[in-house]
Design a protein around this motif. Structure first.
Motif, PDB file in Angstrom:
ATOM      1  N   GLY A 146      15.031   2.454  -2.973  1.00 15.15           N
ATOM      2  CA  GLY A 146      14.276   2.429  -1.477  1.00 15.15           C
ATOM      3  C   GLY A 146      12.991   2.952  -1.416  1.00 15.15           C
ATOM      4  O   GLY A 146      12.339   2.963  -0.424  1.00 15.15           O
ATOM      5  N   GLU A 147      12.632   3.655  -2.522  1.00 19.48           N
ATOM      6  CA  GLU A 147      10.944   3.970  -2.499  1.00 19.48           C
ATOM      7  C   GLU A 147      10.170   2.890  -2.503  1.00 19.48           C
ATOM      8  O   GLU A 147      10.181   1.926  -2.953  1.00 19.48           O
ATOM      9  N   ARG A 148       9.045   3.191  -1.533  1.00 14.00           N
ATOM     10  CA  ARG A 148       8.026   2.478  -1.118  1.00 14.00           C
ATOM     11  C   ARG A 148       6.627   2.811  -1.514  1.00 14.00           C
ATOM     12  O   ARG A 148       5.664   2.003  -1.636  1.00 14.00           O
ATOM     13  N   GLU A 149       6.692   4.047  -1.826  1.00 14.26           N
ATOM     14  CA  GLU A 149       5.248   4.683  -2.056  1.00 14.26           C
ATOM     15  C   GLU A 149       4.936   5.224  -3.355  1.00 14.26           C
ATOM     16  O   GLU A 149       6.147   6.042  -4.133  1.00 14.26           O
ATOM     17  N   PHE A 150       4.034   4.869  -4.216  1.00  9.46           N
ATOM     18  CA  PHE A 150       3.884   5.227  -5.481  1.00  9.46           C
ATOM     19  C   PHE A 150       2.612   5.908  -5.573  1.00  9.46           C
ATOM     20  O   PHE A 150       1.590   5.107  -5.638  1.00  9.46           O
ATOM     21  N   CYS A 151       2.342   7.063  -5.930  1.00  9.69           N
ATOM     22  CA  CYS A 151       0.974   7.803  -6.246  1.00  9.69           C
ATOM     23  C   CYS A 151       0.128   7.375  -5.099  1.00  9.69           C
ATOM     24  O   CYS A 151      -1.179   7.100  -5.306  1.00  9.69           O
ATOM     25  N   GLY A 152       0.645   7.297  -3.988  1.00  8.64           N
ATOM     26  CA  GLY A 152      -0.299   7.034  -2.546  1.00  8.64           C
ATOM     27  C   GLY A 152      -0.350   5.733  -2.186  1.00  8.64           C
ATOM     28  O   GLY A 152      -1.254   5.285  -1.442  1.00  8.64           O
ATOM     29  N   ILE A 153       0.310   4.749  -3.106  1.00  6.65           N
ATOM     30  CA  ILE A 153      -0.127   3.318  -2.992  1.00  6.65           C
ATOM     31  C   ILE A 153       1.392   2.937  -2.357  1.00  6.65           C
ATOM     32  O   ILE A 153       2.624   2.997  -2.934  1.00  6.65           O
ATOM     33  N   GLU A 154       1.263   1.964  -1.262  1.00  5.00           N
ATOM     34  CA  GLU A 154       2.445   1.500  -0.450  1.00  5.00           C
ATOM     35  C   GLU A 154       2.939   0.094  -0.755  1.00  5.00           C
ATOM     36  O   GLU A 154       1.805  -0.710  -0.945  1.00  5.00           O
ATOM     37  N   LEU A 155       3.895  -0.020  -1.422  1.00  6.92           N
ATOM     38  CA  LEU A 155       4.380  -1.438  -1.789  1.00  6.92           C
ATOM     39  C   LEU A 155       5.234  -1.982  -0.792  1.00  6.92           C
ATOM     40  O   LEU A 155       5.965  -1.437  -0.130  1.00  6.92           O
ATOM     41  N   SER A 156       5.304  -3.298  -0.526  1.00  6.18           N
ATOM     42  CA  SER A 156       5.756  -4.025   0.439  1.00  6.18           C
ATOM     43  C   SER A 156       7.378  -4.356  -0.241  1.00  6.18           C
ATOM     44  O   SER A 156       7.770  -4.095  -1.250  1.00  6.18           O
ATOM     45  N   ASP A 157       8.223  -4.657   0.789  1.00  3.85           N
ATOM     46  CA  ASP A 157       9.609  -5.037   0.679  1.00  3.85           C
ATOM     47  C   ASP A 157       9.517  -6.321  -0.072  1.00  3.85           C
ATOM     48  O   ASP A 157       8.826  -6.982  -0.213  1.00  3.85           O
ATOM     49  N   GLY A 158      10.851  -6.537  -0.778  1.00  2.00           N
ATOM     50  CA  GLY A 158      10.840  -7.991  -1.236  1.00  2.00           C
ATOM     51  C   GLY A 158      10.702  -8.201  -2.648  1.00  2.00           C
ATOM     52  O   GLY A 158      10.640  -9.429  -3.036  1.00  2.00           O
ATOM     53  N   LEU A 159       9.985  -7.194  -3.287  1.00  2.00           N
ATOM     54  CA  LEU A 159       9.671  -7.637  -4.919  1.00  2.00           C
ATOM     55  C   LEU A 159      10.930  -7.670  -5.473  1.00  2.00           C
ATOM     56  O   LEU A 159      11.769  -7.084  -5.335  1.00  2.00           O
ATOM     57  N   GLU A 160      10.789  -8.407  -6.668  1.00  2.00           N
ATOM     58  CA  GLU A 160      12.015  -8.445  -7.573  1.00  2.00           C
ATOM     59  C   GLU A 160      11.846  -8.015  -8.902  1.00  2.00           C
ATOM     60  O   GLU A 160      10.607  -7.994  -9.293  1.00  2.00           O
ATOM     61  N   LYS A 161      12.684  -7.563  -9.454  1.00  2.00           N
ATOM     62  CA  LYS A 161      12.743  -6.887 -10.997  1.00  2.00           C
ATOM     63  C   LYS A 161      11.981  -7.851 -11.824  1.00  2.00           C
ATOM     64  O   LYS A 161      12.198  -8.918 -11.887  1.00  2.00           O
ATOM     65  N   ASP A 162      11.303  -6.984 -12.420  1.00  2.00           N
ATOM     66  CA  ASP A 162      10.305  -7.741 -13.491  1.00  2.00           C
ATOM     67  C   ASP A 162       9.281  -8.802 -13.053  1.00  2.00           C
ATOM     68  O   ASP A 162       8.707  -9.499 -13.789  1.00  2.00           O
ATOM     69  N   SER A 163       9.082  -8.851 -11.738  1.00  2.00           N
ATOM     70  CA  SER A 163       8.094  -9.786 -11.146  1.00  2.00           C
ATOM     71  C   SER A 163       6.577  -9.158 -11.150  1.00  2.00           C
ATOM     72  O   SER A 163       6.504  -7.948 -11.412  1.00  2.00           O
ATOM     73  N   LYS A 164       5.752  -9.962 -11.116  1.00  2.00           N
ATOM     74  CA  LYS A 164       4.423  -9.646 -11.106  1.00  2.00           C
ATOM     75  C   LYS A 164       3.884  -8.878  -9.765  1.00  2.00           C
ATOM     76  O   LYS A 164       4.162  -9.483  -8.851  1.00  2.00           O
ATOM     77  N   LEU A 165       3.216  -7.892  -9.783  1.00  2.00           N
ATOM     78  CA  LEU A 165       2.859  -7.148  -8.619  1.00  2.00           C
ATOM     79  C   LEU A 165       1.783  -8.090  -7.985  1.00  2.00           C
ATOM     80  O   LEU A 165       0.708  -8.734  -8.613  1.00  2.00           O
ATOM     81  N   PRO A 166       1.495  -7.586  -6.632  1.00  2.00           N
ATOM     82  CA  PRO A 166       0.407  -8.240  -5.987  1.00  2.00           C
ATOM     83  C   PRO A 166      -0.894  -8.097  -6.380  1.00  2.00           C
ATOM     84  O   PRO A 166      -1.777  -8.908  -6.137  1.00  2.00           O
ATOM     85  N   GLN A 167      -1.138  -6.874  -6.927  1.00  2.00           N
ATOM     86  CA  GLN A 167      -2.348  -6.531  -7.675  1.00  2.00           C
ATOM     87  C   GLN A 167      -2.039  -5.430  -8.515  1.00  2.00           C
ATOM     88  O   GLN A 167      -1.203  -4.986  -8.680  1.00  2.00           O
ATOM     89  N   LEU A 168      -3.090  -5.237  -9.579  1.00  2.00           N
ATOM     90  CA  LEU A 168      -2.900  -4.392 -10.680  1.00  2.00           C
ATOM     91  C   LEU A 168      -2.805  -3.143 -10.014  1.00  2.00           C
ATOM     92  O   LEU A 168      -3.715  -2.595  -9.088  1.00  2.00           O
ATOM     93  N   LEU A 169      -2.065  -2.203 -10.409  1.00  2.00           N
ATOM     94  CA  LEU A 169      -1.832  -0.726  -9.743  1.00  2.00           C
ATOM     95  C   LEU A 169      -2.344   0.190 -10.748  1.00  2.00           C
ATOM     96  O   LEU A 169      -1.656   0.036 -12.013  1.00  2.00           O
ATOM     97  N   GLN A 170      -2.825   1.296 -10.306  1.00  2.00           N
ATOM     98  CA  GLN A 170      -3.038   2.608 -11.132  1.00  2.00           C
ATOM     99  C   GLN A 170      -2.063   3.722 -10.624  1.00  2.00           C
ATOM    100  O   GLN A 170      -2.294   3.988  -9.411  1.00  2.00           O
ATOM    101  N   THR A 171      -1.271   3.938 -11.433  1.00  2.00           N
ATOM    102  CA  THR A 171      -0.243   5.033 -10.807  1.00  2.00           C
ATOM    103  C   THR A 171      -0.439   6.127 -11.986  1.00  2.00           C
ATOM    104  O   THR A 171       0.400   6.349 -12.954  1.00  2.00           O
ATOM    105  N   PRO A 172      -1.223   7.044 -11.759  1.00  2.00           N
ATOM    106  CA  PRO A 172      -1.690   8.058 -12.740  1.00  2.00           C
ATOM    107  C   PRO A 172      -0.617   9.383 -12.585  1.00  2.00           C
ATOM    108  O   PRO A 172       0.062   9.478 -11.564  1.00  2.00           O
ATOM    109  N   SER A 173      -0.444   9.911 -13.617  1.00  2.00           N
ATOM    110  CA  SER A 173       0.303  11.269 -13.624  1.00  2.00           C
ATOM    111  C   SER A 173      -0.189  12.292 -14.430  1.00  2.00           C
ATOM    112  O   SER A 173      -1.229  12.113 -15.131  1.00  2.00           O
ATOM    113  N   THR A 174       0.193  13.644 -14.183  1.00  2.00           N
ATOM    114  CA  THR A 174      -0.372  14.765 -14.888  1.00  2.00           C
ATOM    115  C   THR A 174      -0.137  14.578 -16.405  1.00  2.00           C
ATOM    116  O   THR A 174       0.927  14.223 -16.974  1.00  2.00           O
TER     117      THR A 174
END
Length: 367
Positions: A146-174
């Protein structure tokens, strides 16, 4: 010579001249050269660095790490045959492509042997720079909950496992444990937002706020260069981790460079394109090994739950994996490396002795 002898599992015992202790990571060992040897090599080899730059010999191994543990196999196999040579060959290929296409330099100055890099000292940016083109792995597990926010980026509902994302995402970590940064827990590998980085750029070792945009540009461009090249081989570049750092050129100017390894089966997920179109996921990366471990042991939570690290380390220490598992992994690493570089990788019968001979005879780094 047995298969186990061809595996370079221990790489921190080479007789390289050094004044300090050898730093040994999960896969690579780093030997910092003496000041005299660093200066001599910079002059002899005409490396594009300041005269007083510390240099190191970085030696890769065939050790296999997954879930923050080192794994071994039956018959005394302490690693995966060909893994080190495959990883270095792939990284070398991408770094060369980056330089040809005007992206940025890397920390590598010289490649004396397939297992060895001569590198310059860099000040690392304390960020694991992660780029994602598909939703899978940990991101999918969180999204499915149910999480929709990753590193400050909002993802829309309805994405399927292993599907291509709407755009290339940068999700940095420490990278490592960073203390006293507001809103960022002092634990390794915790997700951060661009605002976290902007508000605390010096704590992440950036020289300026402008360099945040440069790091993002180099991350995106590096991803796209590799993705396009793999696409021509009908391989899908799913996601990857880059690392960056600062070095000085021979005039003493700071420059942001790529560090560590790039676009390898250890730092990336790579899927077979033909199989993906048929609805199957065939991993040409270490992810396949991780999935095998999750199904191999009766309680996969030990591998996924960071609170069970003591049990996890015992699991890795006390369980010999079937030799066939490590040989299948060897075939995966070598096959993708040979696709990328366009030629066969010839494995050394005795890599350690070869390294010693080259560093003694051609670089005078061994007495």
């Amino acid at each position: 010579m047995s298969l186990a002898d061809q595996v370079l599992a221990v790489n921190n015992d080479l007789p390289i001249r050094t004044d300090v202790a050898v730093h040994s990571g999960k896969v690579r060992s780093v030997y910092w050269l003496t000041q005299a040897d660093s200066r001599r090599l910079i002059q002899e080899k005409n490396y594009d660095v300041a005269q007083d730059t510390p240099l190191a010999i970085m030696v890769i191994s065939d050790r296999i790490s997954a879930f923050d543990c080192i794994w071994h196999g039956e018959g005394g196999m302490k690693g995966v045959p060909g893994k080190g040579a495959a990883l270095n060959a792939i990284s070398n290929h991408w770094f060369k492509l980056f330089k040809e296409q005007g992206l940025a330099d890397s920390h590598i100055l010289d490649i004396p042997h397939p297992f060895v890099w001569i590198v310059q000292k860099a000040k690392p940016v304390m960020i694991e720079a992660i780029c994602r083109q598909y939703i899978t792995g940990s991101m999918w597990r969180s999204y499915a909950k149910g999480e929709r926010e990753f590193c400050g980026i909002e993802l829309s509902d309805g994405l399927e496992k292993d599907s291509k994302l709407p755009q290339l995402l940068q999700t940095p970590s420490t990278k490592g444990i960073l203390k006293d940064i507001p809103g960022v827990p002092a634990v390794d590998d915790v997700n951060i937002t661009r605002k976290n980085i902007e508000d605390n750029y010096a704590a992440f070792n950036f020289k300026s706020t402008e360099d945040i945009a440069l790091y993002e540009k180099l991350l995106t461009e590096g991803f796209e260069v590799i993705s396009a090249a793999l696409g021509k081989l009908d391989q899908i570049f799913v996601d990857t981790k880059f690392e960056f750092g600062y070095v000085k050129d021979r005039n003493g100017n700071d420059k942001l460079i790529y560090m560590d390894e790039v676009g390898t089966p250890d730092s990336s997920r790579i899927w077979d394109g033909e199989q993906y179109r048929a609805g199957n996921i065939v991993e040409n990366s270490k992810e396949g090994f991780r999935q095998l471990l999750l199904s191999h042991f009766p309680d996969p939570d030990i591998l996924l739950n960071k609170d069970r690290m003591t049990e996890r380390e015992a699991l890795a220490r006390e369980n010999e994996l079937p030799a066939s598992v490590l040989m299948d992994l060897s075939a995966t690493y070598l096959a993708i490396a040979e696709k990328v570089i366009g030629k066969k990788i010839v494995l050394s019968q005795n890599p350690k002795q070869e390294i010693i001979d080259i560093l003694r005879d051609e670089y005078q780094l061994i007495d």
